[in-house]
Design a protein around this motif. Structure first.
Motif, short mmCIF file in Angstrom:
data_model
loop_
_atom_site.label_atom_id
_atom_site.label_comp_id
_atom_site.label_asym_id
_atom_site.label_seq_id
_atom_site.Cartn_x
_atom_site.Cartn_y
_atom_site.Cartn_z
N ASN A 51 43.34 42.83 23.28
CA ASN A 51 42.42 42.19 24.24
C ASN A 51 41.38 43.15 24.82
O ASN A 51 40.61 42.76 25.69
N ASN A 53 42.16 45.65 26.69
CA ASN A 53 42.62 46.02 28.04
C ASN A 53 43.26 47.39 28.11
O ASN A 53 43.78 47.76 29.16
N SER A 116 44.35 41.24 33.99
CA SER A 116 43.45 42.19 33.34
C SER A 116 41.98 41.94 33.62
O SER A 116 41.18 42.85 33.54
N ASN A 117 41.59 40.75 33.94
CA ASN A 117 40.14 40.51 33.99
C ASN A 117 39.70 39.58 35.13
O ASN A 117 38.67 38.93 35.01
N SER A 119 40.84 36.80 36.17
CA SER A 119 40.89 35.35 35.95
C SER A 119 41.97 34.67 36.79
O SER A 119 42.02 33.46 36.83
C1 LIG Z 1 41.17 37.27 30.37
O1 LIG Z 1 42.20 36.45 30.92
C2 LIG Z 1 42.54 35.34 30.15
C3 LIG Z 1 43.55 34.55 30.94
O2 LIG Z 1 44.60 35.37 31.36
C4 LIG Z 1 43.02 35.78 28.79
O3 LIG Z 1 43.29 34.65 27.98
C5 LIG Z 1 41.97 36.65 28.11
O4 LIG Z 1 42.46 37.15 26.89
C6 LIG Z 1 41.58 37.77 28.99
N1 LIG Z 1 40.50 38.53 28.41
C7 LIG Z 1 40.53 39.84 28.33
C8 LIG Z 1 39.35 40.50 27.71
O5 LIG Z 1 41.48 40.48 28.69
#
Ligand SMILES: *[C@@H]1O[C@H](CO)[C@@H](O)[C@H](O)[C@H]1NC(C)=O
Ligand SMILES: *[C@@H]1O[C@H](CO)[C@@H](O)[C@H](O)[C@H]1NC(C)=O
Ligand SMILES: *[C@@H]1O[C@H](CO)[C@@H](O)[C@H](O)[C@H]1NC(C)=O
Length: 417
Positions: A51, A53, A116-117, A119
């Motif tokens: 991801n 991260n 991580s982001n 959300s």
């Molecule tokens: C951001 O958060 C969403 C929901 O948790 C996740 O699906 C997605 O992969 C995340 N994106 C990154 C770049 O980490």
């Protein structure tokens, strides 16, 4: 007597006091070339990599805090704000497992808390600094910002360090901050009813908004927060160009370091050489500042000027103020019994290489009841200039017991030059 003799001798040669070199040195507790993020499982690590991260070269540790628990032992916590993406978690505990780049971190309180982001605002988004109290509580100040995007409102989380569970959450409302423009970076906490007699229910948290130049006061009994503004919270452009270990960079940070003797709140902008103070009983009065954030301008005063600017600061139980100046790099003590000026600045021995940009500083009372200064140094001049070399040690957690210097005084009669 010998110590006093050395202080006197050196005073004649330098503008500030330097203590006897026989005094103890600063000790490195942990060091890293690059931050090392551990994961609960290998699957979590693989997912973080997939991801985007887990980019360890993006990580700059900012703060350190320590806590001793009868069963959990001594734990050392560190923060890594999300200046950018690639930070898998923003609050960690340091483990004793070592890898080539340094000791391995583990997410705190656990990985599920770390979003991580941005959300999920129920989780922790980005933390610069924390404060641990005598009530075994950790106050976590979450900016809600990742890479200059305000994903969530800033929040204050109170964690019970006995159980590692959340005991309180306060979400700041828009009267206390301005989206993206504000950045809540430093909390200090005063417990007015500490143990063993008190119940830890009367707590004030003072919070520095470094970018939009304000102070936020949170009162636990009212469970509300208000904003205080004053001209002394702004950066001084004359001190915005910094030089650390012969490297120059610009950092126009406003109100940054906080400390308190329980009567005054001491504070300074980073781009400044002045230390300022305001009585707590003025800023603790919500009524005054609810009507006008800039009320009581004359309650704020400059207490003194230091030899050069600094980032973090901390105060011990004797009301000594500690900080590390940038140019030259000096670990310094200012005693409140003396005027706040360069002559009464007391330097104590420390290798400047260990102290390049001390961004986190705490006074911690250890199990023996002695106070220790804990510091996170991170060579921020290299972070700012983008020239960190990961083959070198860049990040350090440092400790120095304070008992030998807490009572040391600079004799008055030798202040004339
Ligand atoms: C951001 O958060 C969403 C929901 O948790 C996740 O699906 C997605 O992969 C995340 N994106 C990154 C770049 O980490
Ligand atoms: C707070 O300030 C208001 C207005 O000046 C004053 O009337 C009030 O007594 C103060 N409250 C406390 C607790 O000091
Ligand atoms: C330092 O000062 C405190 C009071 O401020 C006193 O209780 C203590 O004994 C002193 N310690 C030393 C080593 O002088």
């Amino acid at each position: 007597m010998l110590g006093k003799f050395f202080v006197v001798l050196l005073l004649a040669l330098t503008p500030h006091a330097i203590l006897n070199v026989e005094l103890r040195e600063v000790e490195t507790v942990y060091e890293w070339k690059q931050m090392v993020f551990g994961f609960p499982t290998e699957a979590d690590r693989q997912e973080a990599i997939a991801n985007g991260n887990l980019v360890p070269e993006n990580a700059t540790p900012i703060d350190v805090a320590t806590h001793q628990h009868p069963e959990k032992g001594s734990r050392i916590f560190t923060t890594t704000p999300r200046f950018t993406t690639g930070i898998p978690y923003t609050l960690a505990v340091v483990t004793d497992k070592n890898e080539a780049n340094g000791p391995v971190l583990q997410p705190y309180p656990d990985y599920s808390w770390h979003n991580s982001n941005g959300s999920d605002c129920d989780r922790i988004t980005s933390v610069y600094r924390v404060a641990i109290t005598e009530c075994d509580q950790m106050f976590i100040l979450d900016t809600g910002v990742v890479a200059e995007v305000q994903h969530c409102p800033p929040q204050l989380l109170v964690l019970d360090l006995n159980t590692d569970t959340l005991s309180h959450r306060y979400i700041f409302d828009s009267s206390t901050y301005t989206e993206v423009a504000s950045r809540f970076i430093t909390p200090i906490v005063i417990v007015n009813d500490p143990p063993p007699t008190g119940s830890c229910s009367k707590v004030q948290v003072y919070i520095a908004d470094v970018l939009f130049h304000g102070l936020v006061v949170y009162d636990s009994e009212l469970n509300t927060a208000w904003r205080v503004e004053n001209r002394f919270m702004y950066p001084d452009p004359d001190h915005g160009l910094l030089s650390i270990a012969d490297e120059k960079f610009i950092l126009m940070d406003g109100i940054f370091g906080l400390a308190s003797d329980r009567e005054l709140l001491y504070f300074h902008p980073l781009a400044s050489v002045s230390e300022y103070a305001v009585p707590l009983n003025v800023i603790n009065n919500r009524t005054i500042f609810e009507e006008n954030k800039e009320a009581e301008p004359h309650a704020f005063r400059r207490v003194g000027k230091r030899s050069s600017s600094c980032a973090a600061q901390a105060m011990d139980s004797h009301n000594n103020l500690y900080y590390v100046t940038f140019d030259p790099i000096m670990l310094t003590r200012w005693s409140p019994n003396k005027p706040y000026n360069v002559k009464y600045e007391m330097e104590f021995p420390a290798d400047p290489k260990l102290l390049e940009f001390v961004s986190g500083m705490k006074v911690h009372k250890n199990n023996a009841g002695k106070e220790e200064l804990w510091m996170m140094s991170n060579r921020y001049q290299k972070v700012a200039n983008g020239n960190l070399d990961f083959s070198e040690i860049n990040f350090r957690i440092l400790r120095r017991a304070l008992d030998d210097i807490q009572n040391a005084s600079i004799p008055d009669e030798d202040q004339s030059q």
